[in-house]
Design a protein around this motif. Structure first.
Motif, PDB file in Angstrom:
ATOM      1  N   SER A 166       0.831  -1.209   0.000  1.00 32.74           N
ATOM      2  CA  SER A 166       0.000   0.000   0.000  1.00 32.74           C
ATOM      3  C   SER A 166       0.866   1.260   0.000  1.00 32.74           C
ATOM      4  O   SER A 166       0.727   2.121  -0.856  1.00 32.74           O
ATOM      5  CB  SER A 166      -0.956  -0.008   1.181  1.00 32.74           C
ATOM      6  OG  SER A 166      -0.209  -0.020   2.400  1.00 32.74           O
ATOM      7  N   ALA A 173      -6.575   1.413   1.404  1.00 33.75           N
ATOM      8  CA  ALA A 173      -5.306   0.823   0.994  1.00 33.75           C
ATOM      9  C   ALA A 173      -4.609   0.140   2.156  1.00 33.75           C
ATOM     10  O   ALA A 173      -3.979  -0.916   1.996  1.00 33.75           O
ATOM     11  CB  ALA A 173      -4.412   1.897   0.390  1.00 33.75           C
ATOM     12  N   CYS A 205      -0.901   5.525  -3.863  1.00 34.90           N
ATOM     13  CA  CYS A 205      -0.873   4.272  -3.118  1.00 34.90           C
ATOM     14  C   CYS A 205      -0.442   3.125  -4.034  1.00 34.90           C
ATOM     15  O   CYS A 205      -0.609   3.189  -5.250  1.00 34.90           O
ATOM     16  CB  CYS A 205      -2.252   3.966  -2.525  1.00 34.90           C
ATOM     17  SG  CYS A 205      -2.873   5.226  -1.377  1.00 34.90           S
ATOM     18  N   PHE A 206       0.078   2.079  -3.404  1.00 31.84           N
ATOM     19  CA  PHE A 206       0.560   0.895  -4.113  1.00 31.84           C
ATOM     20  C   PHE A 206       1.560   1.303  -5.197  1.00 31.84           C
ATOM     21  O   PHE A 206       1.381   1.034  -6.389  1.00 31.84           O
ATOM     22  CB  PHE A 206      -0.616   0.119  -4.724  1.00 31.84           C
ATOM     23  CG  PHE A 206      -1.643  -0.300  -3.707  1.00 31.84           C
ATOM     24  CD1 PHE A 206      -1.380  -1.337  -2.819  1.00 31.84           C
ATOM     25  CD2 PHE A 206      -2.859   0.357  -3.618  1.00 31.84           C
ATOM     26  CE1 PHE A 206      -2.325  -1.717  -1.873  1.00 31.84           C
ATOM     27  CE2 PHE A 206      -3.804  -0.014  -2.673  1.00 31.84           C
ATOM     28  CZ  PHE A 206      -3.540  -1.059  -1.795  1.00 31.84           C
ATOM     29  N   LEU A 247      -9.381  -4.150  -1.047  1.00 35.15           N
ATOM     30  CA  LEU A 247      -9.356  -2.809  -1.637  1.00 35.15           C
ATOM     31  C   LEU A 247     -10.663  -2.513  -2.357  1.00 35.15           C
ATOM     32  O   LEU A 247     -11.240  -1.420  -2.206  1.00 35.15           O
ATOM     33  CB  LEU A 247      -8.178  -2.695  -2.604  1.00 35.15           C
ATOM     34  CG  LEU A 247      -8.058  -1.363  -3.341  1.00 35.15           C
ATOM     35  CD1 LEU A 247      -7.822  -0.225  -2.346  1.00 35.15           C
ATOM     36  CD2 LEU A 247      -6.933  -1.413  -4.374  1.00 35.15           C
TER      37      LEU A 247
END
Length: 431
Positions: A166, A173, A205-206, A247
């Motif tokens: 995340s 997330a 994010c990610f 998610l």
């Protein structure tokens, strides 16, 4: 006029063998080679059909039964029926819509609006009309034009390369911890995952080692905006990998109402009738070129010489006189006296020109003058017989025929020397 004579068949005398001419037609059974030659066109057509089928498979990629990508009612690998059913089980009202008006009506209260528009049917004004009023927008795999409208500080950065953590403080997330945004072999032909680069206030994010994010949270017209770069996180074939399901459920289940909006052609701006290029699929032009080549090849192949003529004996023998009589009866039945007279005169003029020693290209006037000089008669009379007289009755036609015959006889006698007189028998022989 007499009745037409019947057609007589050729007969052989009793005891004689029938006519067995070497050129008589004979019925023979087709050989294996002839049968194979007749089957060649069908074999060629079958091969062409197979080639067209293979070409269609290559053009369409062999997609059969994939359904509509990200459709909440689609149970295929590219569908999202699994996520929609779990959200409904958790008390979320999932409302699938396909038009902008239906999406606005369904999202009257604060709601989450998911937008997936791979065909770019929704104009920029449509995104603005859905924002505001406490809504949350989730845009899946947005294009360049959409990013420029709703998130100018975010740009596309290419496809993801592996599972990513995340790496942000967004609650959805953090609960997912780690996702796999890559498409699976079953869905890579209908979903095109992507990533983003953030240069403004958005939260990435990610993010992988190259700084490319699979999820971005930002704001757009007083609405919370989520940009999801990979539809594989939501699909039936990818939602069960790592934290994809967590998610999807946390982002889409933030409100009690989820408007699942897949824009259709009806949302396109009306700018006039589409041209033929816009309505024609991309595979039509190659197929048409292939058909033209096949047609030209078949025309060249089948347009060759058919071979020598075959002489075949007639089943009956028809005398030339019967043909003449039949034509005369047709002239009489249709009262074509002038046409019959012309036929008689054409033959007579040709024969008279031969008798008078004139070429075949001589005119009727020249033939009339030569014949008149030959038989020592008035030129006007000869011209009247050969050209001027018009028969109005059958009697006139017969009289004209007689005059033509008499004219030919007189001309023939004029050029034929008289035979010497011969003495009759005397009853004794001179020694």
């Amino acid at each position: 006029m007499t009745a037409p004579a019947p057609v007589r068949e050729r007969q052989t005398a009793p005891g004689t063998a029938p006519d067995t001419a070497p050129d008589a037609a004979r019925a023979v059974s087709p050989t294996v080679r002839q049968t194979a030659r007749r089957a060649v066109p069908w074999i060629v057509l079958a091969v062409i059909a197979v080639l067209i089928a293979l070409f269609g498979i290559l053009v369409t990629g062999g997609r059969t039964g994939a359904g509509i990508p990200l459709d909440p009612a689609n149970a295929a690998p590219a569908g999202t029926k699994a996520v929609a059913q779990v959200l409904r089980a958790q008390g979320v009202d999932v409302r699938p819509v396909t038009t902008l008006d239906a999406a606005r009506a369904a999202a009257a209260d604060d709601a989450t609006v998911l937008i997936y528009d791979p065909e770019r049917n929704l104009p920029a004004s449509g995104y603005r009309s859905l924002a505001g009023d406490g809504r949350t927008l989730v845009v899946v795999e947005p294009g360049f034009a959409v990013l420029k409208t709703i998130a100018p500080e975010v740009s596309a950065a290419g496809s993801p390369r592996g599972p990513v953590p995340s790496g942000c403080d967004v609650p959805a997330a953090e609960r997912a911890e780690r996702i796999d945004p890559r498409s699976t072999p079953n869905t890579k032909d209908v979903v095109l995952p992507g990533t983003f680069r953030v240069t403004g206030d958005g939260v990435a994010c990610f993010t992988d080692a190259g700084g490319r994010a699979s999820l971005v949270r930002t704001t757009f017209d007083d609405s919370t905006l989520y940009l999801l770069g990979s539809a594989a996180v939501l699909t039936n074939d990818g939602v069960d990998r790592l934290g994809n399901a967590a998610l999807a459920l946390n982002v889409l289940g933030a409100h009690r109402t989820l408007v699942w909006y897949l824009p259709s052609v009806g949302d396109r701006a009306v700018t006039g009738p589409p041209d033929i290029a816009a309505l024609t699929p991309g595979w039509v032009t190659p197929v048409m070129l292939l058909l033209v080549v096949v047609f030209v090849a078949a025309a060249i192949w089948r347009g060759r010489r058919f071979g020598p003529l075959v002489i075949e004996n007639l089943p009956v023998v028809v005398r030339a006189g019967e043909t003449r009589e039949g034509r005369a009866r047709l002239y009489q039945r249709s009262s074509a006296r002038l046409r019959a007279a012309d036929a008689l005169r054409v033959g007579a003029v040709g024969r008279l020109a031969t008798i008078a020693g004139l070429p075949s290209a001589a005119t009727v006037q020249e033939v009339a003058d030569a014949v008149a000089s030959l038989i020592r008669t008035d030129r006007g009379r000869v011209r009247d017989v050969l050209l001027d007289r018009i028969p109005t009755t059958d009697r006139d036609l017969i009289a004209l025929s007689d005059d033509l015959a008499e004219l030919e006889r007189a001309a023939s006698d004029a050029v034929t020397p008289a035979a010497p007189p011969t003495s009759g028998p005397t009853g004794r022989m001179d020694v």
